[in-house]
Design a protein around this motif. Sequence first.
Motif, PDB file in Angstrom:
ATOM      1  N   LEU A  10       8.498  -0.825   7.410  1.00 38.09           N
ATOM      2  CA  LEU A  10       8.780  -2.212   7.035  1.00 38.09           C
ATOM      3  C   LEU A  10       9.657  -2.878   8.093  1.00 38.09           C
ATOM      4  O   LEU A  10      10.623  -2.277   8.589  1.00 38.09           O
ATOM      5  N   PHE A  11       9.327  -4.120   8.381  1.00 40.05           N
ATOM      6  CA  PHE A  11      10.113  -4.919   9.322  1.00 40.05           C
ATOM      7  C   PHE A  11      10.589  -6.154   8.565  1.00 40.05           C
ATOM      8  O   PHE A  11       9.913  -7.177   8.518  1.00 40.05           O
ATOM      9  N   PRO A  12      11.762  -6.099   7.928  1.00 37.11           N
ATOM     10  CA  PRO A  12      12.244  -7.222   7.125  1.00 37.11           C
ATOM     11  C   PRO A  12      12.975  -8.258   7.983  1.00 37.11           C
ATOM     12  O   PRO A  12      14.044  -7.992   8.513  1.00 37.11           O
ATOM     13  N   ILE A  13      12.365  -9.438   8.118  1.00 34.84           N
ATOM     14  CA  ILE A  13      12.968 -10.519   8.893  1.00 34.84           C
ATOM     15  C   ILE A  13      12.875 -11.809   8.074  1.00 34.84           C
ATOM     16  O   ILE A  13      11.773 -12.247   7.723  1.00 34.84           O
ATOM     17  N   ILE A  17       7.074 -15.035   8.890  1.00 40.29           N
ATOM     18  CA  ILE A  17       5.953 -14.829   7.975  1.00 40.29           C
ATOM     19  C   ILE A  17       4.694 -14.556   8.788  1.00 40.29           C
ATOM     20  O   ILE A  17       4.419 -15.223   9.782  1.00 40.29           O
ATOM     21  N   LEU A  18       3.936 -13.567   8.328  1.00 39.19           N
ATOM     22  CA  LEU A  18       2.653 -13.242   8.936  1.00 39.19           C
ATOM     23  C   LEU A  18       1.568 -13.406   7.889  1.00 39.19           C
ATOM     24  O   LEU A  18       1.741 -12.985   6.746  1.00 39.19           O
ATOM     25  N   PHE A  19       0.462 -14.031   8.294  1.00 40.39           N
ATOM     26  CA  PHE A  19      -0.677 -14.222   7.407  1.00 40.39           C
ATOM     27  C   PHE A  19      -1.889 -13.467   7.941  1.00 40.39           C
ATOM     28  O   PHE A  19      -1.988 -13.208   9.147  1.00 40.39           O
ATOM     29  N   PRO A  20      -2.834 -13.112   7.061  1.00 43.56           N
ATOM     30  CA  PRO A  20      -4.077 -12.495   7.534  1.00 43.56           C
ATOM     31  C   PRO A  20      -4.763 -13.367   8.586  1.00 43.56           C
ATOM     32  O   PRO A  20      -4.822 -14.581   8.463  1.00 43.56           O
ATOM     33  N   ARG A  21      -5.226 -12.703   9.645  1.00 47.93           N
ATOM     34  CA  ARG A  21      -5.956 -13.339  10.754  1.00 47.93           C
ATOM     35  C   ARG A  21      -5.083 -14.275  11.586  1.00 47.93           C
ATOM     36  O   ARG A  21      -5.596 -15.012  12.432  1.00 47.93           O
ATOM     37  N   ARG A  46       0.466   0.058  12.755  1.00 45.70           N
ATOM     38  CA  ARG A  46       0.562  -0.927  11.677  1.00 45.70           C
ATOM     39  C   ARG A  46       1.998  -0.957  11.160  1.00 45.70           C
ATOM     40  O   ARG A  46       2.620   0.089  10.984  1.00 45.70           O
ATOM     41  N   ILE A  47       2.501  -2.150  10.903  1.00 42.62           N
ATOM     42  CA  ILE A  47       3.802  -2.303  10.261  1.00 42.62           C
ATOM     43  C   ILE A  47       3.691  -3.388   9.201  1.00 42.62           C
ATOM     44  O   ILE A  47       2.787  -4.219   9.235  1.00 42.62           O
ATOM     45  N   GLY A  48       4.622  -3.366   8.268  1.00 44.22           N
ATOM     46  CA  GLY A  48       4.620  -4.345   7.192  1.00 44.22           C
ATOM     47  C   GLY A  48       5.689  -5.405   7.413  1.00 44.22           C
ATOM     48  O   GLY A  48       6.879  -5.093   7.406  1.00 44.22           O
ATOM     49  N   MET A  49       5.259  -6.638   7.627  1.00 44.65           N
ATOM     50  CA  MET A  49       6.201  -7.751   7.725  1.00 44.65           C
ATOM     51  C   MET A  49       6.558  -8.196   6.314  1.00 44.65           C
ATOM     52  O   MET A  49       5.682  -8.490   5.496  1.00 44.65           O
ATOM     53  N   ILE A  50       7.865  -8.249   6.032  1.00 42.05           N
ATOM     54  CA  ILE A  50       8.330  -8.624   4.698  1.00 42.05           C
ATOM     55  C   ILE A  50       9.678  -9.311   4.846  1.00 42.05           C
ATOM     56  O   ILE A  50      10.430  -9.030   5.795  1.00 42.05           O
ATOM     57  N   GLN A  51      10.010 -10.200   3.923  1.00 47.18           N
ATOM     58  CA  GLN A  51      11.260 -10.945   4.018  1.00 47.18           C
ATOM     59  C   GLN A  51      12.337 -10.345   3.116  1.00 47.18           C
ATOM     60  O   GLN A  51      12.043  -9.888   2.014  1.00 47.18           O
ATOM     61  N   PRO A  52      13.590 -10.358   3.568  1.00 45.28           N
ATOM     62  CA  PRO A  52      14.692  -9.939   2.707  1.00 45.28           C
ATOM     63  C   PRO A  52      14.971 -10.991   1.636  1.00 45.28           C
ATOM     64  O   PRO A  52      14.853 -12.191   1.879  1.00 45.28           O
ATOM     65  N   CYS A  69       2.887  -8.807   4.506  1.00 46.73           N
ATOM     66  CA  CYS A  69       1.581  -8.767   5.169  1.00 46.73           C
ATOM     67  C   CYS A  69       1.561  -7.621   6.178  1.00 46.73           C
ATOM     68  O   CYS A  69       2.516  -7.440   6.932  1.00 46.73           O
ATOM     69  N   VAL A  70       0.479  -6.858   6.159  1.00 48.89           N
ATOM     70  CA  VAL A  70       0.295  -5.788   7.129  1.00 48.89           C
ATOM     71  C   VAL A  70      -0.027  -6.398   8.487  1.00 48.89           C
ATOM     72  O   VAL A  70      -0.880  -7.281   8.602  1.00 48.89           O
ATOM     73  N   GLY A  71       0.684  -5.929   9.515  1.00 46.74           N
ATOM     74  CA  GLY A  71       0.440  -6.408  10.866  1.00 46.74           C
ATOM     75  C   GLY A  71      -0.062  -5.289  11.763  1.00 46.74           C
ATOM     76  O   GLY A  71       0.516  -4.196  11.800  1.00 46.74           O
ATOM     77  N   GLU A  72      -1.157  -5.543  12.467  1.00 48.61           N
ATOM     78  CA  GLU A  72      -1.687  -4.606  13.444  1.00 48.61           C
ATOM     79  C   GLU A  72      -1.067  -4.941  14.817  1.00 48.61           C
ATOM     80  O   GLU A  72      -1.026  -6.109  15.221  1.00 48.61           O
ATOM     81  N   ILE A  73      -0.576  -3.940  15.516  1.00 51.93           N
ATOM     82  CA  ILE A  73      -0.007  -4.152  16.839  1.00 51.93           C
ATOM     83  C   ILE A  73      -1.151  -4.375  17.831  1.00 51.93           C
ATOM     84  O   ILE A  73      -1.912  -3.460  18.133  1.00 51.93           O
ATOM     85  N   VAL A  74      -1.280  -5.613  18.331  1.00 53.69           N
ATOM     86  CA  VAL A  74      -2.359  -5.938  19.270  1.00 53.69           C
ATOM     87  C   VAL A  74      -1.826  -6.264  20.655  1.00 53.69           C
ATOM     88  O   VAL A  74      -2.602  -6.413  21.603  1.00 53.69           O
TER      89      VAL A  74
END
Length: 212
Positions: A10-13, A17-21, A46-52, A69-74
Amino acid sequence: MSGTSLRIPLFPIGGAILFPRSQLPLHVFEPRYRTMIEDASAGAARIGMIQPLGTGDDPQHPPLYRVGCVGEIVGLEELDDGRFNLVLQGSTRFRLIAEADVGTPYRQADVDEGAFDDSDPDPLGLAQRSEVEREARRLGDAMGLTVDWSAVGRLDDEMLVNAIAQVAPFDVGAKQALLEAATLPERADLLVQLMQFLRLAVGGGEQSPRLQ
């Protein structure tokens, strides 16, 4: 939809915010998150972007919202001092099930990545699309921003709404509400309202008749 469990770091920031696509560039400098990126890039990337959710009793381990939201490292660039420049590509929203008791310096959790159907978002109607573009232009003018509006007009509905939601200076709660909106038209409707209120807050003219 539910039942698809996944364990991810988890990457809580707050405010990120990250959205699909959608893509989100990040600069990673904290040692624990540098370790997280190293581990993730060596694995599933893959990491999970989430807010505190506030700060709680422990600012280093704040409570979290339940949806991220799941984020793929691209995109990944390691700098000479060990920091990273990172680009994430959103894949799907998730609902937090439970945090995992692990020995890593960063947090991990089991999440339900089947909690939302993000595969085929509903398009906006012509009137709603026009309203989003109009309010974005008004907000940009009120904030003195230089924007290539012709390029904005070429974005598809989902990219338009999500790009504005990501970059606009809304507070954490507003960003989270946008992320949790069930459908793209619902997100667009909320986005218009938030842009109108923000424009008023920065002194950008009268409120539109829609909210009077």
